[in-house]
Design a protein around this motif. Structure first.
Motif, PDB file in Angstrom:
ATOM      1  N   PRO A 187       0.802  -1.230   0.000  1.00 54.78           N
ATOM      2  CA  PRO A 187       0.000   0.000   0.000  1.00 54.78           C
ATOM      3  C   PRO A 187       0.834   1.280   0.000  1.00 54.78           C
ATOM      4  O   PRO A 187       0.513   2.227  -0.726  1.00 54.78           O
ATOM      5  CB  PRO A 187      -0.824  -0.125   1.282  1.00 54.78           C
ATOM      6  N   ALA A 188       1.903   1.331   0.800  1.00 57.21           N
ATOM      7  CA  ALA A 188       2.721   2.543   0.850  1.00 57.21           C
ATOM      8  C   ALA A 188       3.384   2.808  -0.491  1.00 57.21           C
ATOM      9  O   ALA A 188       3.364   3.939  -0.999  1.00 57.21           O
ATOM     10  CB  ALA A 188       3.778   2.428   1.950  1.00 57.21           C
ATOM     11  N   GLY A 189       3.970   1.781  -1.091  1.00 61.82           N
ATOM     12  CA  GLY A 189       4.633   1.960  -2.376  1.00 61.82           C
ATOM     13  C   GLY A 189       3.690   2.385  -3.471  1.00 61.82           C
ATOM     14  O   GLY A 189       3.994   3.279  -4.280  1.00 61.82           O
ATOM     15  N   VAL A 190       2.514   1.775  -3.515  1.00 66.60           N
ATOM     16  CA  VAL A 190       1.537   2.091  -4.556  1.00 66.60           C
ATOM     17  C   VAL A 190       1.024   3.518  -4.400  1.00 66.60           C
ATOM     18  O   VAL A 190       0.949   4.279  -5.376  1.00 66.60           O
ATOM     19  CB  VAL A 190       0.381   1.073  -4.527  1.00 66.60           C
ATOM     20  N   ILE A 191       0.666   3.912  -3.188  1.00 68.85           N
ATOM     21  CA  ILE A 191       0.158   5.265  -2.965  1.00 68.85           C
ATOM     22  C   ILE A 191       1.229   6.302  -3.269  1.00 68.85           C
ATOM     23  O   ILE A 191       0.954   7.356  -3.853  1.00 68.85           O
ATOM     24  CB  ILE A 191      -0.366   5.406  -1.523  1.00 68.85           C
ATOM     25  N   ALA A 192       2.466   6.008  -2.915  1.00 67.02           N
ATOM     26  CA  ALA A 192       3.561   6.939  -3.226  1.00 67.02           C
ATOM     27  C   ALA A 192       3.724   7.107  -4.733  1.00 67.02           C
ATOM     28  O   ALA A 192       3.873   8.231  -5.236  1.00 67.02           O
ATOM     29  CB  ALA A 192       4.858   6.446  -2.604  1.00 67.02           C
ATOM     30  N   ALA A 193       3.695   6.003  -5.472  1.00 69.00           N
ATOM     31  CA  ALA A 193       3.834   6.075  -6.930  1.00 69.00           C
ATOM     32  C   ALA A 193       2.724   6.910  -7.542  1.00 69.00           C
ATOM     33  O   ALA A 193       2.961   7.763  -8.419  1.00 69.00           O
ATOM     34  CB  ALA A 193       3.848   4.667  -7.525  1.00 69.00           C
ATOM     35  N   GLU A 194       1.510   6.691  -7.081  1.00 70.73           N
ATOM     36  CA  GLU A 194       0.372   7.442  -7.627  1.00 70.73           C
ATOM     37  C   GLU A 194       0.445   8.920  -7.269  1.00 70.73           C
ATOM     38  O   GLU A 194       0.109   9.789  -8.083  1.00 70.73           O
ATOM     39  CB  GLU A 194      -0.930   6.824  -7.118  1.00 70.73           C
ATOM     40  N   THR A 195       0.899   9.215  -6.043  1.00 71.88           N
ATOM     41  CA  THR A 195       1.014  10.608  -5.621  1.00 71.88           C
ATOM     42  C   THR A 195       2.092  11.337  -6.408  1.00 71.88           C
ATOM     43  O   THR A 195       1.906  12.488  -6.843  1.00 71.88           O
ATOM     44  CB  THR A 195       1.309  10.685  -4.108  1.00 71.88           C
TER      45      THR A 195
ATOM     46  N   PRO B  59       0.574  -9.191  -8.768  1.00 75.88           N
ATOM     47  CA  PRO B  59       0.336  -7.737  -8.778  1.00 75.88           C
ATOM     48  C   PRO B  59       0.300  -7.216  -7.344  1.00 75.88           C
ATOM     49  O   PRO B  59       0.022  -7.986  -6.407  1.00 75.88           O
ATOM     50  CB  PRO B  59      -1.041  -7.613  -9.448  1.00 75.88           C
ATOM     51  N   PRO B  60       0.576  -5.937  -7.126  1.00 78.06           N
ATOM     52  CA  PRO B  60       0.535  -5.393  -5.766  1.00 78.06           C
ATOM     53  C   PRO B  60      -0.797  -5.692  -5.080  1.00 78.06           C
ATOM     54  O   PRO B  60      -1.873  -5.479  -5.651  1.00 78.06           O
ATOM     55  CB  PRO B  60       0.713  -3.884  -5.993  1.00 78.06           C
ATOM     56  N   TYR B  61      -0.713  -6.216  -3.856  1.00 79.74           N
ATOM     57  CA  TYR B  61      -1.924  -6.617  -3.146  1.00 79.74           C
ATOM     58  C   TYR B  61      -1.836  -6.217  -1.684  1.00 79.74           C
ATOM     59  O   TYR B  61      -0.793  -5.822  -1.186  1.00 79.74           O
ATOM     60  CB  TYR B  61      -2.161  -8.130  -3.279  1.00 79.74           C
ATOM     61  N   SER B  62      -2.978  -6.337  -0.998  1.00 74.17           N
ATOM     62  CA  SER B  62      -3.054  -5.987   0.415  1.00 74.17           C
ATOM     63  C   SER B  62      -2.979  -7.239   1.273  1.00 74.17           C
ATOM     64  O   SER B  62      -3.803  -8.153   1.127  1.00 74.17           O
ATOM     65  CB  SER B  62      -4.373  -5.254   0.710  1.00 74.17           C
ATOM     66  N   ARG B  63      -2.016  -7.275   2.170  1.00 73.83           N
ATOM     67  CA  ARG B  63      -1.928  -8.414   3.090  1.00 73.83           C
ATOM     68  C   ARG B  63      -3.151  -8.465   4.008  1.00 73.83           C
ATOM     69  O   ARG B  63      -3.561  -9.538   4.457  1.00 73.83           O
ATOM     70  CB  ARG B  63      -0.662  -8.331   3.928  1.00 73.83           C
ATOM     71  N   MET B  64      -3.722  -7.305   4.310  1.00 73.67           N
ATOM     72  CA  MET B  64      -4.874  -7.277   5.202  1.00 73.67           C
ATOM     73  C   MET B  64      -6.109  -7.924   4.575  1.00 73.67           C
ATOM     74  O   MET B  64      -7.083  -8.210   5.269  1.00 73.67           O
ATOM     75  CB  MET B  64      -5.199  -5.828   5.595  1.00 73.67           C
ATOM     76  N   ALA B  65      -6.069  -8.162   3.270  1.00 75.48           N
ATOM     77  CA  ALA B  65      -7.195  -8.821   2.605  1.00 75.48           C
ATOM     78  C   ALA B  65      -7.081 -10.342   2.655  1.00 75.48           C
ATOM     79  O   ALA B  65      -8.048 -11.045   2.334  1.00 75.48           O
ATOM     80  CB  ALA B  65      -7.290  -8.356   1.152  1.00 75.48           C
ATOM     81  N   ILE B  66      -5.919 -10.860   3.045  1.00 75.74           N
ATOM     82  CA  ILE B  66      -5.713 -12.318   3.022  1.00 75.74           C
ATOM     83  C   ILE B  66      -6.716 -13.063   3.911  1.00 75.74           C
ATOM     84  O   ILE B  66      -7.238 -14.106   3.495  1.00 75.74           O
ATOM     85  CB  ILE B  66      -4.253 -12.651   3.376  1.00 75.74           C
TER      86      ILE B  66
END
Length: 431
Positions: free
Chosen positions: A11-19, A38-45
């Motif tokens: 999440p941090a890397g993806v949001i930083a890239a988009e910002t 693909p980039p995913y959320s561990r909290m969704a596991i």
């Protein structure tokens, strides 16, 4: 053209890239992740384990060409070191990646306990999609599952396992469940609740060995005996290790980038090396409530730290307002919450109330609520957060709360309005 390199595709890397892309349309961006998915959320596991979503439901962005559309280059590799002088990252594929700015967003990884038999077939952490696939193959209805660890992450995993209909045992070396989030009374209440739901809970116990007893080389038919420090021996088809996580920062050793528990940052999320930033579970940032730097590995922190870091990486001036210390947990239907310095501070005062299967503990420093936790008390969660993070001065309301801790909403409305906190109060009431 400025080249921004981001290590970590969570999440941090993806949001930083988009910002960065939003504010610097023509800069180069490279996003480095060490997993093939693909980039995913561990909290969704856990939701994947329950069956509420499929693997695509864990993906942080749902369109396959999302990063291509943003002109973000993705690299599948792991950082082995950072050469600060050369402004390069050395990757495990042998290549070097030059950068103008660097964001370290490598997250955390499971702690691997030094237990004989930890490498046996049928023993898994629950951290990656690969782990989840292995667990789902073994955690069939009626399967004997033993989980090591009953902390915050462990309880989330436990919820998913119980939903799969397994015969579940949980071993926690602390004297209570969720020991880093709850005191003895609250932790004991959570344990009693879990046992009433059919989970076998061992607290104050360690796993001393995991011994294969048959089918040890067949991952679909592993049979294990787990030996505890209490003398108990438990048969298991699956053992899950959920004994905690630690920041992924080993590759920064000897880099010159200062690390304590995590990568030490200032209010702009910059490290001691100009142009190098950190965000998310691997970052150590200043927390105004506790007055110290902390690693607070929750997704809201990762998102806000990534946003602030990215803005500074493109030359804007942005500062982190603080680190959120929040844990809200649903354990088999029992809601518990912890905020700030829930254990209290030296010289502070506290108030507690336990009644009707619910528990509320408030911690004060002078007339400010600095921490609290609750079990089964859901109506005040937003107000607890507002009082702790807003550092609202309670005045005479502190004495009223010590007499009746349930009057949190009254205290918030009485005290926050006069201290510029009213919009926050309204927001928390909506929650």
């Amino acid at each position: 053209m400025t080249h921004h390199v981001i290590l970590g595709a969570g999440p941090a890397g993806v949001i930083a890239a988009e910002t960065i892309r939003k504010h610097a349309p023509h800069d180069r961006i490279t996003l480095v992740g060490d997993e093939a998915e693909p980039p995913y959320s561990r909290m969704a596991i856990p939701y994947l384990l329950i069956g509420n979503i499929d693997e695509r439901g864990t993906y942080l962005r749902k369109t396959a060409d999302h990063f291509k559309h943003l002109n973000v280059t993705q690299v599948t590799a792991r950082a082995e070191s950072v050469d600060v002088a050369a402004r390069q990252v050395v990757l495990d594929n042998g290549s070097r990646l030059g950068f103008d700015t660097l964001l370290i967003a490598t997250g955390s990884r499971p702690v691997r306990p030094p237990i004989p038999g930890i490498d046996s077939a049928g023993v898994h952490p629950c951290w990656t999609l690969e782990d989840a696939r292995a667990i789902m193959a073994l955690a069939q209805p009626g399967a004997r599952v033993l989980q090591m660890g009953a902390g915050f992450i462990g309880c989330i995993i436990m919820e998913a396992l119980a939903a799969r209909g397994v015969n579940l045992s949980v071993v926690e070396m602390g004297d209570r469940m969720v020991p880093r989030m709850m005191g003895p009374v609250a932790g004991g209440m959570i344990r009693d609740w879990c046992e009433a739901k059919g989970v076998h809970v061992f607290t104050g116990a360690k796993v001393e060995a995991i011994v294969p007893t048959g089918g040890a080389h067949d991952t679909t038919d592993a049979h294990l005996q787990v030996r505890l420090s209490t003398g108990d021996k438990i048969a298991a088809d699956l053992v899950i290790s959920a004994t905690g996580v630690k920041p992924c920062i080993d590759f920064l050793k000897n880099s010159g980038i200062t690390c304590l528990q995590g990568v030490l940052t200032d209010e702009h999320l910059q490290t001691n090396v100009p142009g190098i930033y950190a965000a998310g579970d691997c970052a150590e940032a200043f927390d105004k409530v506790s007055g110290t730097t902390i690693v607070s590995a929750i997704q809201p922190n990762a998102a806000e730290q990534a946003r602030v870091a990215a803005l500074n990486m493109v030359g804007q001036h942005a500062a982190l307002k603080g680190v959120t210390q929040i844990n809200v947990l649903d354990t088999l239907g029992l809601i518990s919450a912890s905020f700030g310095n829930w254990q209290g501070v030296p010289g502070g005062e506290h108030a507690e109330l336990t009644a009707d299967g619910r528990h509320l503990s408030l911690q004060f420093k002078d007339d400010v609520l600095v921490g609290c936790n609750s079990v089964g008390w859901t109506e005040h969660v937003g107000v607890m957060r507002g009082l702790v993070e807003g550092q609202v001065r309670l005045g005479p309301w502190k004495d009223k709360l010590q007499q009746d801790p349930t009057r949190l909403m009254d205290a918030y409305l009485a005290c926050a309005q006069g201290q510029g906190q009213w919009s926050g109060a309204a927001d928390h009431r909506r929650r």
